[in-house]
Motif scaffolding. Structure first.
Motif, PDB file in Angstrom:
ATOM      1  N   ALA A   1       0.832  -1.217   0.000  1.00 18.50           N
ATOM      2  CA  ALA A   1       0.000   0.000   0.000  1.00 18.50           C
ATOM      3  C   ALA A   1       0.860   1.257   0.000  1.00 18.50           C
ATOM      4  N   ARG A   2       1.960   1.246   0.759  1.00 16.90           N
ATOM      5  CA  ARG A   2       2.856   2.419   0.784  1.00 16.90           C
ATOM      6  C   ARG A   2       3.501   2.627  -0.582  1.00 16.90           C
ATOM      7  N   ALA A   3       3.908   1.537  -1.223  1.00 11.68           N
ATOM      8  CA  ALA A   3       4.547   1.664  -2.541  1.00 11.68           C
ATOM      9  C   ALA A   3       3.532   2.138  -3.582  1.00 11.68           C
ATOM     10  N   ALA A   4       2.333   1.556  -3.572  1.00  5.80           N
ATOM     11  CA  ALA A   4       1.304   1.950  -4.546  1.00  5.80           C
ATOM     12  C   ALA A   4       0.994   3.436  -4.410  1.00  5.80           C
ATOM     13  N   ALA A   5       0.920   3.925  -3.178  1.00  4.46           N
ATOM     14  CA  ALA A   5       0.620   5.343  -2.943  1.00  4.46           C
ATOM     15  C   ALA A   5       1.710   6.229  -3.556  1.00  4.46           C
ATOM     16  N   GLN A   6       2.965   5.787  -3.468  1.00 10.99           N
ATOM     17  CA  GLN A   6       4.063   6.538  -4.100  1.00 10.99           C
ATOM     18  C   GLN A   6       3.858   6.654  -5.607  1.00 10.99           C
ATOM     19  N   GLY A   7       3.246   5.610  -6.191  1.00  9.13           N
ATOM     20  CA  GLY A   7       2.989   5.613  -7.631  1.00  9.13           C
ATOM     21  C   GLY A   7       1.689   6.306  -8.005  1.00  9.13           C
ATOM     22  N   GLY A   8       0.977   6.839  -6.995  1.00  8.54           N
ATOM     23  CA  GLY A   8      -0.259   7.578  -7.264  1.00  8.54           C
ATOM     24  C   GLY A   8      -1.518   6.748  -7.106  1.00  8.54           C
ATOM     25  N   PHE A   9      -1.398   5.524  -6.567  1.00 10.28           N
ATOM     26  CA  PHE A   9      -2.562   4.652  -6.391  1.00 10.28           C
ATOM     27  C   PHE A   9      -2.859   4.525  -4.898  1.00 10.28           C
ATOM     28  N   GLU A  10      -3.834   5.286  -4.435  1.00  8.34           N
ATOM     29  CA  GLU A  10      -4.178   5.292  -3.004  1.00  8.34           C
ATOM     30  C   GLU A  10      -5.092   4.105  -2.669  1.00  8.34           C
ATOM     31  N   GLY A  11      -5.041   3.660  -1.427  1.00  5.54           N
ATOM     32  CA  GLY A  11      -5.971   2.634  -0.932  1.00  5.54           C
ATOM     33  C   GLY A  11      -5.787   1.267  -1.558  1.00  5.54           C
ATOM     34  N   TYR A  12      -4.578   0.950  -1.939  1.00  4.32           N
ATOM     35  CA  TYR A  12      -4.316  -0.338  -2.613  1.00  4.32           C
ATOM     36  C   TYR A  12      -4.498  -1.504  -1.641  1.00  4.32           C
ATOM     37  N   ASN A  13      -5.296  -2.472  -2.037  1.00  8.29           N
ATOM     38  CA  ASN A  13      -5.584  -3.631  -1.177  1.00  8.29           C
ATOM     39  C   ASN A  13      -5.597  -4.898  -2.039  1.00  8.29           C
ATOM     40  N   PRO A  14      -4.411  -5.486  -2.276  1.00  9.18           N
ATOM     41  CA  PRO A  14      -4.315  -6.607  -3.219  1.00  9.18           C
ATOM     42  C   PRO A  14      -4.991  -7.876  -2.715  1.00  9.18           C
ATOM     43  N   ASP A  15      -5.440  -8.709  -3.662  1.00  6.49           N
ATOM     44  CA  ASP A  15      -6.048 -10.007  -3.339  1.00  6.49           C
ATOM     45  C   ASP A  15      -5.014 -11.118  -3.314  1.00  6.49           C
ATOM     46  N   ALA A  16      -3.971 -10.956  -4.115  1.00  4.14           N
ATOM     47  CA  ALA A  16      -3.023 -12.054  -4.321  1.00  4.14           C
ATOM     48  C   ALA A  16      -1.602 -11.527  -4.290  1.00  4.14           C
ATOM     49  N   CYS A  17      -0.691 -12.372  -3.838  1.00  8.28           N
ATOM     50  CA  CYS A  17       0.741 -12.093  -3.930  1.00  8.28           C
ATOM     51  C   CYS A  17       1.409 -13.334  -4.506  1.00  8.28           C
ATOM     52  N   LEU A  18       1.846 -13.203  -5.759  1.00  9.48           N
ATOM     53  CA  LEU A  18       2.616 -14.261  -6.418  1.00  9.48           C
ATOM     54  C   LEU A  18       4.068 -14.125  -5.989  1.00  9.48           C
ATOM     55  N   ILE A  19       4.667 -15.219  -5.565  1.00  8.45           N
ATOM     56  CA  ILE A  19       6.067 -15.215  -5.120  1.00  8.45           C
ATOM     57  C   ILE A  19       6.880 -16.050  -6.103  1.00  8.45           C
ATOM     58  N   ASN A  20       7.858 -15.388  -6.727  1.00  8.95           N
ATOM     59  CA  ASN A  20       8.709 -16.045  -7.736  1.00  8.95           C
ATOM     60  C   ASN A  20      10.095 -16.261  -7.149  1.00  8.95           C
ATOM     61  N   ARG A  21      10.672 -17.411  -7.431  1.00  7.59           N
ATOM     62  CA  ARG A  21      12.061 -17.664  -7.013  1.00  7.59           C
ATOM     63  C   ARG A  21      12.906 -18.031  -8.228  1.00  7.59           C
ATOM     64  N   TYR A  22      13.976 -17.265  -8.439  1.00  9.06           N
ATOM     65  CA  TYR A  22      14.889 -17.471  -9.562  1.00  9.06           C
ATOM     66  C   TYR A  22      16.219 -17.982  -9.051  1.00  9.06           C
ATOM     67  N   LEU A  23      16.732 -19.067  -9.646  1.00 10.17           N
ATOM     68  CA  LEU A  23      18.114 -19.486  -9.463  1.00 10.17           C
ATOM     69  C   LEU A  23      18.850 -19.158 -10.763  1.00 10.17           C
ATOM     70  N   ALA A  24      20.171 -19.314 -10.775  1.00 10.14           N
ATOM     71  CA  ALA A  24      20.951 -18.951 -11.971  1.00 10.14           C
ATOM     72  C   ALA A  24      20.333 -19.590 -13.213  1.00 10.14           C
ATOM     73  N   GLY A  25      20.167 -18.780 -14.252  1.00  4.33           N
ATOM     74  CA  GLY A  25      19.620 -19.266 -15.520  1.00  4.33           C
ATOM     75  C   GLY A  25      18.111 -19.121 -15.635  1.00  4.33           C
ATOM     76  N   ALA A  26      17.409 -18.992 -14.512  1.00  9.76           N
ATOM     77  CA  ALA A  26      15.940 -18.868 -14.578  1.00  9.76           C
ATOM     78  C   ALA A  26      15.573 -17.534 -15.216  1.00  9.76           C
ATOM     79  N   LYS A  27      14.489 -17.526 -15.982  1.00  7.14           N
ATOM     80  CA  LYS A  27      14.079 -16.313 -16.702  1.00  7.14           C
ATOM     81  C   LYS A  27      12.568 -16.312 -16.846  1.00  7.14           C
ATOM     82  N   LEU A  28      12.070 -15.150 -17.242  1.00  6.05           N
ATOM     83  CA  LEU A  28      10.644 -15.011 -17.509  1.00  6.05           C
ATOM     84  C   LEU A  28      10.528 -14.266 -18.837  1.00  6.05           C
ATOM     85  N   GLY A  29       9.948 -14.906 -19.823  1.00  6.53           N
ATOM     86  CA  GLY A  29       9.834 -14.296 -21.151  1.00  6.53           C
ATOM     87  C   GLY A  29       8.919 -13.080 -21.135  1.00  6.53           C
ATOM     88  N   LEU A  30       9.023 -12.258 -22.172  1.00  5.65           N
ATOM     89  CA  LEU A  30       8.186 -11.057 -22.280  1.00  5.65           C
ATOM     90  C   LEU A  30       6.713 -11.451 -22.234  1.00  5.65           C
TER      91      LEU A  30
END
Ligand code: MD6
Ligand code: FE
Length: 215
Positions: A103-132
């Protein structure tokens, strides 16, 4: 009280990426160790796993979730699921400290009252990538995605609203936070293959938290 004379006690910088998208360098650095502790706790209940795409590829990034729903992929498609398919249990709740940071970060970007439903957690080891890709599995197409980088640095690939556009390369370090919404919500982005390294907080890995307003 820590010294006022080193960069760690300065406020984080705000870098404008495009309409609706900002990068807050160092915004979460002082909280990083605590956040990683929460990730380890979540991963005990909902282990990191390599999801399979609808096309049949196994992703190099390992993922888990916390929140009312979690993002998952399998041969049938992408979806938000209230249940972890690996355990049959609901996903762990989003820790209060995560919600507060998002919520603090979203407010910095101009989005007040941010209340997310989900948090995806990604873990990268050497070589791991995410395509465009674009993040477009959420019904709310305006609320930002808040993305927190922890541990090893990575190169964020940052394209335009069309896949064929030019791609910028931005280095993301431990504690950097990107906020991504409104008119910038559907920018193509990805992560270049992670370089080998060791980080004092995460060892050989990079962890990324991406908060989403799904409904
Ligand atoms: C990552 N992030 O940083 C992957 N998506 O590991 C994303 O895919 C992402 O950082 C939407 C907005 C911000 C992001
Ligand atoms: Fe994404």
């Amino acid at each position: 009280m820590t010294a006022l004379f080193d960069s760690s006690s300065l406020p984080s910088s705000l870098e404008w990426l495009e309409g609706g998208a900002v990068l807050l360098r160092g915004f979460a650095t002082s909280e990083a160790e605590m956040l990683i502790g929460e990730v380890e706790r979540i991963a005990q209940a909902a282990p990191f796993r390599h999801l399979v795409t609808p096309g049949g590829y196994t992703m190099s990034v390992a993922m888990t979730n916390c929140g009312r729903v979690g993002w998952v992929s399998d041969r049938t498609g992408y979806r938000y699921d209230p249940v972890d398919p690996a355990t049959g249990a609901p996903w762990p709740a989003i820790p209060t400290a995560f919600l507060d940071l998002a919520a603090r970060a979203a407010a910095q970007g101009g989005f007040e009252g941010y209340n997310p439903d989900a948090c995806l957690i990604n873990r990268y080891l050497a070589g791991a990538k995410l395509g465009l890709h674009q993040d477009r599995d959420e019904k709310d197409a305006w609320a930002p995605i808040v993305s927190v980088s922890l541990g090893l640095p990575a190169v964020f690939l940052w394209g335009g609203k069309r896949r064929s556009g030019p791609v910028r390369r931005l280095r993301l370090e431990n504690g950097d936070v990107a906020v991504w919404g409104g008119p910038g919500r559907f920018v193509y982005h990805g992560i270049a293959p992670l370089k080998d390294g060791q980080h004092p907080l995460t060892g050989a890995s990079r962890i990324n938290l991406t908060f989403r307003k799904v409904f």
